[in-house]
Design an enzyme around this catalytic site. Structure first.
Site, PDB file in Angstrom:
ATOM      1  N   ARG A  56      -8.018  -2.701   6.513  1.00 22.03           N
ATOM      2  CA  ARG A  56      -7.847  -4.024   5.909  1.00 22.03           C
ATOM      3  C   ARG A  56      -7.925  -5.106   6.982  1.00 22.03           C
ATOM      4  O   ARG A  56      -7.518  -4.901   8.113  1.00 22.03           O
ATOM      5  CB  ARG A  56      -6.508  -4.124   5.178  1.00 22.03           C
ATOM      6  CG  ARG A  56      -6.547  -3.577   3.753  1.00 22.03           C
ATOM      7  CD  ARG A  56      -5.231  -3.761   3.062  1.00 22.03           C
ATOM      8  NE  ARG A  56      -4.175  -3.063   3.766  1.00 22.03           N
ATOM      9  CZ  ARG A  56      -3.304  -3.619   4.567  1.00 22.03           C
ATOM     10  NH1 ARG A  56      -3.312  -4.924   4.784  1.00 22.03           N
ATOM     11  NH2 ARG A  56      -2.383  -2.891   5.159  1.00 22.03           N
ATOM     12  N   TYR A 195     -14.679  -1.655   2.837  1.00 22.14           N
ATOM     13  CA  TYR A 195     -13.605  -0.700   3.065  1.00 22.14           C
ATOM     14  C   TYR A 195     -12.357  -0.925   2.199  1.00 22.14           C
ATOM     15  O   TYR A 195     -11.831  -2.034   2.132  1.00 22.14           O
ATOM     16  CB  TYR A 195     -13.169  -0.741   4.537  1.00 22.14           C
ATOM     17  CG  TYR A 195     -12.298   0.436   4.860  1.00 22.14           C
ATOM     18  CD1 TYR A 195     -12.856   1.661   5.224  1.00 22.14           C
ATOM     19  CD2 TYR A 195     -10.926   0.369   4.712  1.00 22.14           C
ATOM     20  CE1 TYR A 195     -12.069   2.761   5.449  1.00 22.14           C
ATOM     21  CE2 TYR A 195     -10.129   1.477   4.936  1.00 22.14           C
ATOM     22  CZ  TYR A 195     -10.714   2.666   5.308  1.00 22.14           C
ATOM     23  OH  TYR A 195      -9.925   3.764   5.512  1.00 22.14           O
ATOM     24  N   LYS A 204      -5.110  -3.698  -3.767  1.00 25.51           N
ATOM     25  CA  LYS A 204      -4.239  -4.713  -3.168  1.00 25.51           C
ATOM     26  C   LYS A 204      -4.504  -6.099  -3.742  1.00 25.51           C
ATOM     27  O   LYS A 204      -3.583  -6.886  -3.928  1.00 25.51           O
ATOM     28  CB  LYS A 204      -4.401  -4.729  -1.656  1.00 25.51           C
ATOM     29  CG  LYS A 204      -4.249  -3.377  -1.002  1.00 25.51           C
ATOM     30  CD  LYS A 204      -2.863  -2.800  -1.195  1.00 25.51           C
ATOM     31  CE  LYS A 204      -2.829  -1.409  -0.622  1.00 25.51           C
ATOM     32  NZ  LYS A 204      -1.620  -0.850  -0.197  1.00 25.51           N
ATOM     33  N   HIS A 224       4.604  -2.830  -3.472  1.00 25.74           N
ATOM     34  CA  HIS A 224       3.930  -1.833  -2.623  1.00 25.74           C
ATOM     35  C   HIS A 224       4.848  -0.615  -2.532  1.00 25.74           C
ATOM     36  O   HIS A 224       5.466  -0.361  -1.505  1.00 25.74           O
ATOM     37  CB  HIS A 224       3.684  -2.457  -1.239  1.00 25.74           C
ATOM     38  CG  HIS A 224       2.744  -1.683  -0.360  1.00 25.74           C
ATOM     39  ND1 HIS A 224       2.756  -1.772   1.010  1.00 25.74           N
ATOM     40  CD2 HIS A 224       1.736  -0.814  -0.654  1.00 25.74           C
ATOM     41  CE1 HIS A 224       1.817  -1.004   1.523  1.00 25.74           C
ATOM     42  NE2 HIS A 224       1.185  -0.408   0.542  1.00 25.74           N
ATOM     43  N   SER A 246       2.241  -0.079   5.136  1.00 27.73           N
ATOM     44  CA  SER A 246       1.041   0.751   5.173  1.00 27.73           C
ATOM     45  C   SER A 246       1.159   1.840   6.240  1.00 27.73           C
ATOM     46  O   SER A 246       1.592   1.574   7.364  1.00 27.73           O
ATOM     47  CB  SER A 246      -0.175  -0.129   5.482  1.00 27.73           C
ATOM     48  OG  SER A 246      -0.279  -1.135   4.504  1.00 27.73           O
ATOM     49  N   CYS A 248       3.194   4.307   6.434  1.00 24.16           N
ATOM     50  CA  CYS A 248       4.583   4.614   6.832  1.00 24.16           C
ATOM     51  C   CYS A 248       5.239   5.641   5.922  1.00 24.16           C
ATOM     52  O   CYS A 248       6.463   5.764   5.901  1.00 24.16           O
ATOM     53  CB  CYS A 248       5.402   3.341   6.896  1.00 24.16           C
ATOM     54  SG  CYS A 248       4.934   2.295   8.286  1.00 24.16           S
ATOM     55  N   ASP A 271       1.387   4.318  -4.092  1.00 24.51           N
ATOM     56  CA  ASP A 271       1.134   3.064  -3.358  1.00 24.51           C
ATOM     57  C   ASP A 271       1.648   1.809  -4.061  1.00 24.51           C
ATOM     58  O   ASP A 271       2.082   0.890  -3.398  1.00 24.51           O
ATOM     59  CB  ASP A 271      -0.380   2.939  -3.099  1.00 24.51           C
ATOM     60  CG  ASP A 271      -0.715   1.957  -1.981  1.00 24.51           C
ATOM     61  OD1 ASP A 271      -0.060   2.021  -0.924  1.00 24.51           O
ATOM     62  OD2 ASP A 271      -1.611   1.124  -2.166  1.00 24.51           O
ATOM     63  N   ARG A 363      -9.364   8.290   5.452  1.00 22.03           N
ATOM     64  CA  ARG A 363      -8.640   8.484   4.181  1.00 22.03           C
ATOM     65  C   ARG A 363      -9.360   9.434   3.231  1.00 22.03           C
ATOM     66  O   ARG A 363     -10.571   9.624   3.309  1.00 22.03           O
ATOM     67  CB  ARG A 363      -8.450   7.134   3.493  1.00 22.03           C
ATOM     68  CG  ARG A 363      -7.562   6.210   4.339  1.00 22.03           C
ATOM     69  CD  ARG A 363      -6.862   5.175   3.537  1.00 22.03           C
ATOM     70  NE  ARG A 363      -5.952   4.408   4.386  1.00 22.03           N
ATOM     71  CZ  ARG A 363      -4.706   4.095   4.053  1.00 22.03           C
ATOM     72  NH1 ARG A 363      -4.208   4.480   2.894  1.00 22.03           N
ATOM     73  NH2 ARG A 363      -3.948   3.407   4.866  1.00 22.03           N
TER      74      ARG A 363
HETATM   75  P1  GTP Z   1      -0.662   3.393   2.799  1.00 21.17           P
HETATM   76  O1  GTP Z   1      -1.577   4.228   1.961  1.00 21.17           O
HETATM   77  O2  GTP Z   1      -1.365   2.792   3.997  1.00 21.17           O
HETATM   78  O3  GTP Z   1       0.059   2.329   2.037  1.00 21.17           O
HETATM   79  O4  GTP Z   1       0.373   4.375   3.536  1.00 21.17           O
HETATM   80  P2  GTP Z   1       1.568   5.352   3.085  1.00 21.17           P
HETATM   81  O5  GTP Z   1       2.853   4.598   3.140  1.00 21.17           O
HETATM   82  O6  GTP Z   1       1.234   6.065   1.835  1.00 21.17           O
HETATM   83  O7  GTP Z   1       1.608   6.358   4.332  1.00 21.17           O
HETATM   84  P3  GTP Z   1       1.363   7.940   4.398  1.00 21.17           P
HETATM   85  O8  GTP Z   1       2.318   8.724   3.546  1.00 21.17           O
HETATM   86  O9  GTP Z   1      -0.072   8.194   4.182  1.00 21.17           O
HETATM   87  O10 GTP Z   1       1.748   8.254   5.921  1.00 21.17           O
HETATM   88  C1  GTP Z   1       1.055   7.755   7.013  1.00 21.17           C
HETATM   89  C2  GTP Z   1       1.296   8.584   8.251  1.00 21.17           C
HETATM   90  O11 GTP Z   1       2.694   8.784   8.473  1.00 21.17           O
HETATM   91  C3  GTP Z   1       0.669   9.966   8.160  1.00 21.17           C
HETATM   92  O12 GTP Z   1       0.035  10.252   9.375  1.00 21.17           O
HETATM   93  C4  GTP Z   1       1.837  10.882   7.944  1.00 21.17           C
HETATM   94  O13 GTP Z   1       1.609  12.168   8.470  1.00 21.17           O
HETATM   95  C5  GTP Z   1       2.993  10.152   8.639  1.00 21.17           C
HETATM   96  N1  GTP Z   1       4.301  10.444   7.977  1.00 21.17           N
HETATM   97  C6  GTP Z   1       4.567  10.358   6.663  1.00 21.17           C
HETATM   98  N2  GTP Z   1       5.841  10.742   6.382  1.00 21.17           N
HETATM   99  C7  GTP Z   1       6.401  11.076   7.568  1.00 21.17           C
HETATM  100  C8  GTP Z   1       7.702  11.549   7.953  1.00 21.17           C
HETATM  101  O14 GTP Z   1       8.602  11.745   7.137  1.00 21.17           O
HETATM  102  N3  GTP Z   1       7.896  11.760   9.279  1.00 21.17           N
HETATM  103  C9  GTP Z   1       6.917  11.552  10.207  1.00 21.17           C
HETATM  104  N4  GTP Z   1       7.196  11.787  11.484  1.00 21.17           N
HETATM  105  N5  GTP Z   1       5.679  11.124   9.883  1.00 21.17           N
HETATM  106  C10 GTP Z   1       5.420  10.881   8.580  1.00 21.17           C
HETATM  107  C1  SPV Z   2      -2.632   0.105   2.801  1.00 29.24           C
HETATM  108  O1  SPV Z   2      -3.169  -0.323   3.846  1.00 29.24           O
HETATM  109  O2  SPV Z   2      -1.448  -0.198   2.491  1.00 29.24           O
HETATM  110  C2  SPV Z   2      -3.382   1.006   1.904  1.00 29.24           C
HETATM  111  C3  SPV Z   2      -4.808   1.223   2.171  1.00 29.24           C
HETATM  112  O3  SPV Z   2      -2.802   1.520   0.964  1.00 29.24           O
HETATM  113  S1  SPV Z   2      -5.812  -0.076   1.559  1.00 29.24           S
HETATM  114  O4  SPV Z   2      -6.146   0.221   0.178  1.00 29.24           O
HETATM  115  O5  SPV Z   2      -7.028  -0.130   2.380  1.00 29.24           O
HETATM  116  O6  SPV Z   2      -5.083  -1.331   1.629  1.00 29.24           O
HETATM  117 MN    MN Z   3      -0.698   0.771   0.755  1.00 27.98          MN
END
Ligand code: GTP
Ligand code: SPV
Ligand code: MN
Length: 582
Positions: A56, A195, A204, A224, A246, A248, A271, A363
């Protein structure tokens, strides 16, 4: 739009599988998509973006409300009339040599009274395939729309083709990107990027930036947040929503398998949540999306087996690495990369070069109904009732594993106070702590101060006993550079405590910053006592610093900053300064 953009042709999507296959086949012939090994991963594709179009772009994202103050201090703003004039010129002829796809889509279950319809016009077939996987799209949406209202959005990769000019694999225009929202007109104009959140306008742009404005005007919340169902060994089921910035941990928490036997987690959404008061006075959440656009690196059979099973077939992968036998790979999938990998840049991967094989924000795109832990209630038109709302971020220090808010207002304060280390999900520096209130910094379509006030007002409208309880969590606290908490499935231990708190069955200790667990179920987990102590510790010095920092951050919102949150901040400082406050 046809007259403005001058495409070769206009095609309205019907949302059928035949249509998906046809468009995918065209992209394969062009070389943009590579079909994956049909035996290992049927009906799936690999795709690489332009190296400068991988995340983004917040600095190119605009909220063009009539009044600058309505966009607030955290959004980029430009005068809507000037912006419209500028866009008219920008889009003139921008789809030359391309097909204009018309994508009718529905955010939320088609039958839901809370669902909303959008129509995205795009010149990117990649966007069409993604919208097919991520939303309810096509004929059934047009049927529901009738002559009703929809949110119009136009997307162009910003790369018109001259006659006979050969196209690029991933056309885009990184030097000239614009992600523009007109909140009063409920309109989206996106240019120059192909993207994710820049280009899939339902996500978003609509479901957060425009929808947050709808929510403000109509008395609901667009967040979110993930949604998950949690069932205890006795068969009682509750719902939890969680806002993390994001990359996290939302996808991972929503799809997790709890480390605690007998506790079942089901994925409602990963999400976005749209949250309304139901007729019984409780808050109900729907997931406006129908698919995941999830971070690939770090996803493995160990960390997230449900995600791994979800994209075993019918999936689209962007910017991951490609194996010799045409399957996908990324850092964290297993320990050693297979030999003869092709990196996300499309060249043989050189493990000695110190660069990752997959882009850190690579992704997977896949329908959520393919998840083995998919919660069927995600199709419930009225949503699911929330018992708890979590706020969290990536904080290597200061913030304990879990803290419960004293009240709704204190919970809103927790949401407003989130800071988190930046990730690869947005263009720019990674690992810098920044304020990201409610994980909505890049996504709130209006003045963030007014947004805080809207959250407070939702609490006033609700019956205190029926409102979800609020929590602050942090899976990312570190000591000597190592995570203190194993995370992933073990986060189920924290969810168990929260589940039982909401039934008044788990005990807690009062600290200056909120309630923390008296005991947490750590059965089968072997952590050093010193690490455990640190995970739960509340360091007054650090928190006083945190509070001072917040004080100056909140000044940013001037008159829009609600008094109730400033009072929460003063109360926190008072508790931290008192020697025997508890
Ligand atoms: P967006 O799609 O960007 O909104 O992100 P999201 O909040 O869905 O994040 P996602 O669950 O995809 O996690 C992103 C990264 O954090 C990945 O590389 C995961 O492996 C890592 N991660 C997720 N949960 C944990 C956790 O409990 N502990 C640790 N150490 N890493 C984590
Ligand atoms: C984020 O960045 O929080 C996402 C991926 O979930 S995107 O759809 O590219 O914003
Ligand atoms: Mn997101």
């Amino acid at each position: 739009m046809r007259a403005l953009c001058s495409p070769v042709s206009v095609y309205t999507c019907d949302g059928s599988r035949e249509e998906f296959d046809r468009i995918a086949q065209e992209m394969v012939l062009k070389g943009t998509l590579v079909p994956l090994n049909e035996k290992k991963r049927p009906h799936s594709f690999w795709c690489r973006s332009h190296p400068d179009d991988v995340a983004r772009v917040e600095e190119n994202t605009f909220i063009c409300s009539r009044n600058k103050e309505h966009a607030g201090p955290t959004n980029n703003w430009k005068d809507p009339l000037e912006m419209r004039e500028f866009l008219q010129e920008l889009y003139r002829g921008c789809m030359q040599g391309r097909t204009m796809y018309v994508v009718p889509y529905c955010m939320g279950p088609i039958a839901s009274p809370y669902a909303r319809i959008g129509v995205e016009i795009t010149d990117s077939p990649y966007v069409v395939l993604s919208m097919y996987l991520m939303t309810r799209m096509g004929k059934e949406v047009l049927a529901r729309l009738g002559d009703g209202e929809f949110v119009p959005g136009v997307h162009s990769v910003g790369r018109p083709l001259k006659p006979q000019e050969k196209d690029e694999l991933w056309p885009c225009n990184p030097a000239n990107r614009w992600i523009v929202h007109f909140p009063e007109d409920r309109e989206i104009w996106s240019y120059g990027s192909g993207y994710g959140g820049n280009a899939l306008l339902g996500k978003k742009c609509f479901a957060l930036r425009i929808a947050s404005v709808l929510g403000r005007d109509e008395g609901w919340l667009a967040e979110h947040m993930l949604i998950l169902g949690i069932t205890n060994p006795e068969g009682e089921k509750k719902y939890i929503a969680a806002a993390f910035p994001s990359a996290c941990g939302k996808t991972n928490l929503a799809l997790m398998q709890s480390a605690l036997p007998g506790w079942k987690i089901e994925a409602g959404g990963d999400d976005i949540a749209w949250i309304h008061f139901g007729p019984d006075g409780r808050l109900y959440a729907i997931n406006p999306e129908a698919g995941y656009f999830g971070v690939a690196p770090g996803t493995s059979m160990k960390t997230n087996p449900n995600a791994m099973k979800t994209f075993e077939h019918d999936a689209l992968f962007t910017n991951v690495a490609l194996t010799e036998d045409k399957d996908v790979w990324w850092e964290g999938m297993d320990k050693t990369p297979p030999s003869n990998l092709i990196s996300w840049r499309g060249v043989p991967y050189d493990p000695t070069a110190g660069l990752p094989a997959a882009h850190p924000n690579s992704r997977f795109t896949v329908r959520s109904s393919q998840c083995p832990a998919y919660d069927k209630e995600a199709e419930n038109p009225y949503g699911v009732p929330l018992s708890a709302i979590l706020f969290g971020g990536r904080r290597s220090g200061t913030v304990p594993l879990v803290t419960e808010a004293f009240s709704w207002a204190h919970g809103v304060f927790m949401g407003a106070s989130i800071s988190s280390e930046t990730t690869a999900a947005a263009k720019g520096e990674v690992g810098r702590v920044r304020h990201d209130p409610f994980a909505m910094l890049p996504f709130c379509g209006y003045n963030m101060g007014d947004y805080f006030a809207h959250w407070l007002s939702m609490g006033k409208r609700g019956d205190k006993l029926k409102l979800p309880r609020m929590y602050m969590v942090n899976w990312f606290r570190k000591s000597d550079g190592q995570y203190l908490w194993p995370g992933f499935g073990d986060n189920g231990r924290v969810l168990k405590w929260i589940f039982e708190r909401t039934s008044d069955k788990a005990s807690a200790k009062k600290t200056e910053i909120g309630y923390v667990p008296e005991t947490l179920d750590l059965s089968g987990l072997h952590l050093q006592q010193s690490h455990l102590d640190e995970l739960f510790s509340v360091n007054r010095e650090e928190w006083l610093k945190e509070a001072k920092e917040l004080e100056s951050y909140f000044q940013l919102f001037g008159e829009h900053m609600p008094d109730a949150l400033l009072q929460e901040l003063r109360d926190l400082e008072k508790r931290l300064l008192a020697t025997d406050s508890l």
